[in-house]
Design a protein around this motif. Structure first.
Motif, PDB file in Angstrom:
ATOM      1  N   ILE A 102       0.846  -1.195   0.000  1.00 13.33           N
ATOM      2  CA  ILE A 102       0.000   0.000   0.000  1.00 13.33           C
ATOM      3  C   ILE A 102       0.880   1.243   0.000  1.00 13.33           C
ATOM      4  CG2 ILE A 102      -1.733   1.311   1.287  1.00 13.33           C
ATOM      5  CD1 ILE A 102      -2.779  -1.403   2.309  1.00 13.33           C
ATOM      6  N   GLY A 103       0.557   2.167  -0.900  1.00 16.58           N
ATOM      7  CA  GLY A 103       1.307   3.411  -1.008  1.00 16.58           C
ATOM      8  C   GLY A 103       2.458   3.350  -1.997  1.00 16.58           C
ATOM      9  N   SER A 104       2.676   2.190  -2.601  1.00 13.32           N
ATOM     10  CA  SER A 104       3.775   2.056  -3.555  1.00 13.32           C
ATOM     11  C   SER A 104       3.293   2.305  -4.984  1.00 13.32           C
ATOM     12  CB  SER A 104       4.413   0.678  -3.429  1.00 13.32           C
ATOM     13  OG  SER A 104       3.493  -0.310  -3.821  1.00 13.32           O
ATOM     14  N   LYS A 105       4.243   2.291  -5.927  1.00  9.26           N
ATOM     15  CA  LYS A 105       3.961   2.541  -7.335  1.00  9.26           C
ATOM     16  C   LYS A 105       4.559   1.451  -8.204  1.00  9.26           C
ATOM     17  CE  LYS A 105       4.052   7.520  -6.754  1.00  9.26           C
ATOM     18  NZ  LYS A 105       4.621   8.786  -7.188  1.00  9.26           N
ATOM     19  N   ILE A 106       3.900   1.174  -9.324  1.00 10.66           N
ATOM     20  CA  ILE A 106       4.422   0.271 -10.341  1.00 10.66           C
ATOM     21  C   ILE A 106       4.305   0.997 -11.678  1.00 10.66           C
ATOM     22  CG2 ILE A 106       4.125  -1.926 -11.540  1.00 10.66           C
ATOM     23  CD1 ILE A 106       2.925  -3.084  -9.020  1.00 10.66           C
ATOM     24  N   GLU A 107       5.347   0.914 -12.486  1.00 12.13           N
ATOM     25  CA  GLU A 107       5.339   1.573 -13.787  1.00 12.13           C
ATOM     26  C   GLU A 107       5.080   0.571 -14.897  1.00 12.13           C
ATOM     27  OE1 GLU A 107       8.670   4.153 -14.503  1.00 12.13           O
ATOM     28  OE2 GLU A 107       8.625   4.906 -12.440  1.00 12.13           O
ATOM     29  N   ASP A 110       4.950   4.413 -19.701  1.00 13.17           N
ATOM     30  CA  ASP A 110       4.717   5.779 -19.225  1.00 13.17           C
ATOM     31  C   ASP A 110       3.440   5.905 -18.393  1.00 13.17           C
ATOM     32  OD1 ASP A 110       3.008   5.406 -21.357  1.00 13.17           O
ATOM     33  OD2 ASP A 110       3.478   7.303 -22.347  1.00 13.17           O
ATOM     34  N   VAL A 111       2.951   4.787 -17.888  1.00 11.98           N
ATOM     35  CA  VAL A 111       1.779   4.782 -16.997  1.00 11.98           C
ATOM     36  C   VAL A 111       2.246   4.354 -15.601  1.00 11.98           C
ATOM     37  CG1 VAL A 111      -0.487   3.764 -16.522  1.00 11.98           C
ATOM     38  CG2 VAL A 111       0.189   4.261 -18.884  1.00 11.98           C
ATOM     39  N   ILE A 112       1.844   5.113 -14.606  1.00  9.53           N
ATOM     40  CA  ILE A 112       2.191   4.801 -13.222  1.00  9.53           C
ATOM     41  C   ILE A 112       0.925   4.426 -12.466  1.00  9.53           C
ATOM     42  CG2 ILE A 112       3.160   5.677 -11.065  1.00  9.53           C
ATOM     43  CD1 ILE A 112       4.763   7.678 -12.808  1.00  9.53           C
ATOM     44  N   VAL A 113       0.950   3.269 -11.829  1.00 10.56           N
ATOM     45  CA  VAL A 113      -0.158   2.805 -10.997  1.00 10.56           C
ATOM     46  C   VAL A 113       0.319   2.861  -9.550  1.00 10.56           C
ATOM     47  CG1 VAL A 113      -1.659   0.860 -10.404  1.00 10.56           C
ATOM     48  CG2 VAL A 113      -1.066   1.289 -12.805  1.00 10.56           C
ATOM     49  N   SER A 114      -0.434   3.536  -8.715  1.00  5.87           N
ATOM     50  CA  SER A 114      -0.118   3.568  -7.285  1.00  5.87           C
ATOM     51  C   SER A 114      -1.355   3.151  -6.498  1.00  5.87           C
ATOM     52  CB  SER A 114       0.379   4.952  -6.856  1.00  5.87           C
ATOM     53  OG  SER A 114      -0.559   5.948  -7.182  1.00  5.87           O
ATOM     54  N   SER A 115      -1.119   2.663  -5.296  1.00  8.55           N
ATOM     55  CA  SER A 115      -2.240   2.228  -4.458  1.00  8.55           C
ATOM     56  C   SER A 115      -2.330   3.101  -3.223  1.00  8.55           C
ATOM     57  CB  SER A 115      -2.063   0.763  -4.047  1.00  8.55           C
ATOM     58  OG  SER A 115      -0.932   0.616  -3.215  1.00  8.55           O
ATOM     59  N   PHE A 116      -3.537   3.165  -2.678  1.00  5.75           N
ATOM     60  CA  PHE A 116      -3.766   3.898  -1.436  1.00  5.75           C
ATOM     61  C   PHE A 116      -4.775   3.133  -0.602  1.00  5.75           C
ATOM     62  CE2 PHE A 116      -6.440   5.646  -4.794  1.00  5.75           C
ATOM     63  CZ  PHE A 116      -7.718   5.647  -4.228  1.00  5.75           C
ATOM     64  N   SER A 117      -4.672   3.278   0.695  1.00  5.34           N
ATOM     65  CA  SER A 117      -5.540   2.567   1.631  1.00  5.34           C
ATOM     66  C   SER A 117      -6.960   3.123   1.579  1.00  5.34           C
ATOM     67  CB  SER A 117      -4.968   2.710   3.041  1.00  5.34           C
ATOM     68  OG  SER A 117      -5.741   1.979   3.952  1.00  5.34           O
ATOM     69  N   THR A 118      -7.941   2.230   1.690  1.00  6.87           N
ATOM     70  CA  THR A 118      -9.341   2.646   1.792  1.00  6.87           C
ATOM     71  C   THR A 118      -9.947   2.028   3.047  1.00  6.87           C
ATOM     72  OG1 THR A 118     -10.115   0.787   0.434  1.00  6.87           O
ATOM     73  CG2 THR A 118      -9.652   2.861  -0.714  1.00  6.87           C
ATOM     74  N   SER A 119     -11.024   2.633   3.505  1.00  3.41           N
ATOM     75  CA  SER A 119     -11.695   2.117   4.699  1.00  3.41           C
ATOM     76  C   SER A 119     -12.735   1.086   4.269  1.00  3.41           C
ATOM     77  CB  SER A 119     -12.381   3.262   5.458  1.00  3.41           C
ATOM     78  OG  SER A 119     -13.385   3.842   4.656  1.00  3.41           O
ATOM     79  N   HIS A 120     -12.502  -0.149   4.639  1.00  4.73           N
ATOM     80  CA  HIS A 120     -13.438  -1.228   4.340  1.00  4.73           C
ATOM     81  C   HIS A 120     -13.182  -2.334   5.352  1.00  4.73           C
ATOM     82  CE1 HIS A 120     -16.449  -3.239   2.119  1.00  4.73           C
ATOM     83  NE2 HIS A 120     -15.673  -4.054   1.454  1.00  4.73           N
ATOM     84  N   ASP A 121     -14.036  -3.323   5.375  1.00  4.91           N
ATOM     85  CA  ASP A 121     -13.927  -4.360   6.406  1.00  4.91           C
ATOM     86  C   ASP A 121     -13.061  -5.548   5.989  1.00  4.91           C
ATOM     87  OD1 ASP A 121     -15.678  -5.376   4.549  1.00  4.91           O
ATOM     88  OD2 ASP A 121     -17.236  -5.889   5.978  1.00  4.91           O
TER      89      ASP A 121
END
Length: 147
Positions: A102-107, A110-121
């Motif tokens: 979570i919070g990292s990036k993958i290239e 020329d497209v960058i995908v990053s993740s972020f935390s969400t509130s879920h169960d």
């Protein structure tokens, strides 16, 4: 950038994002047959998908994953806890999974995908930010939107 929602809701979730010549599916909570049909309507096949981004392990987000990855070797990107669940439940082979902290990036070029935390169960529920010619952020099943 093209965004096409194939399904959204408790019966299944799957969204296509096409950007800078790259194609991503976010979640695979519908049947392989339906995913293939929706891709065909967008002049694509599963072989055109660069990666499948999984937000979390609930069945309405992964129910089509087992069959899809059985017939098409699509890279599956997800956080560690989701990866462990997918492997332990035989929903996806370990060889296709790429753990994305979570919070990292993958290239992807020329497209960058990053993740972020969400509130879920679920443990390690995430949203994704896809950045290329434009920026698109995707969050689902969240009780609130954090900073």
């Amino acid at each position: 950038m093209k965004i096409c929602c194939f399904a959204s809701g408790s019966r299944g979730n799957c969204t296509l994002i096409s950007i800078n010549g790259k194609n991503f599916l976010i979640d695979a909570g519908i049947s392989m047959r339906r995913i293939c049909s929706c891709l065909a309507c967008n002049s694509l096949t599963p072989n055109d998908i660069d990666a499948l981004l999984i937000t979390h392990q609930h069945s309405d987000h992964i129910s089509g994953l087992r069959m899809l990855t059985k017939y098409y070797p699509i890279k599956v990107i997800c956080p560690r806890a989701t990866a462990a669940y997918l492997i332990n439940s035989a929903s996806c082979s370990r060889e296709l999974i790429e753990i994305m902290p979570i919070g990292s990036k993958i290239e992807f070029g020329d497209v960058i995908v990053s993740s972020f935390s969400t509130s879920h169960d679920t443990e390690d529920s995430v949203g994704y930010r896809i950045e290329g010619e434009r920026i698109f952020s995707f969050a689902t099943d969240t009780g609130y939107v954090s900073d």
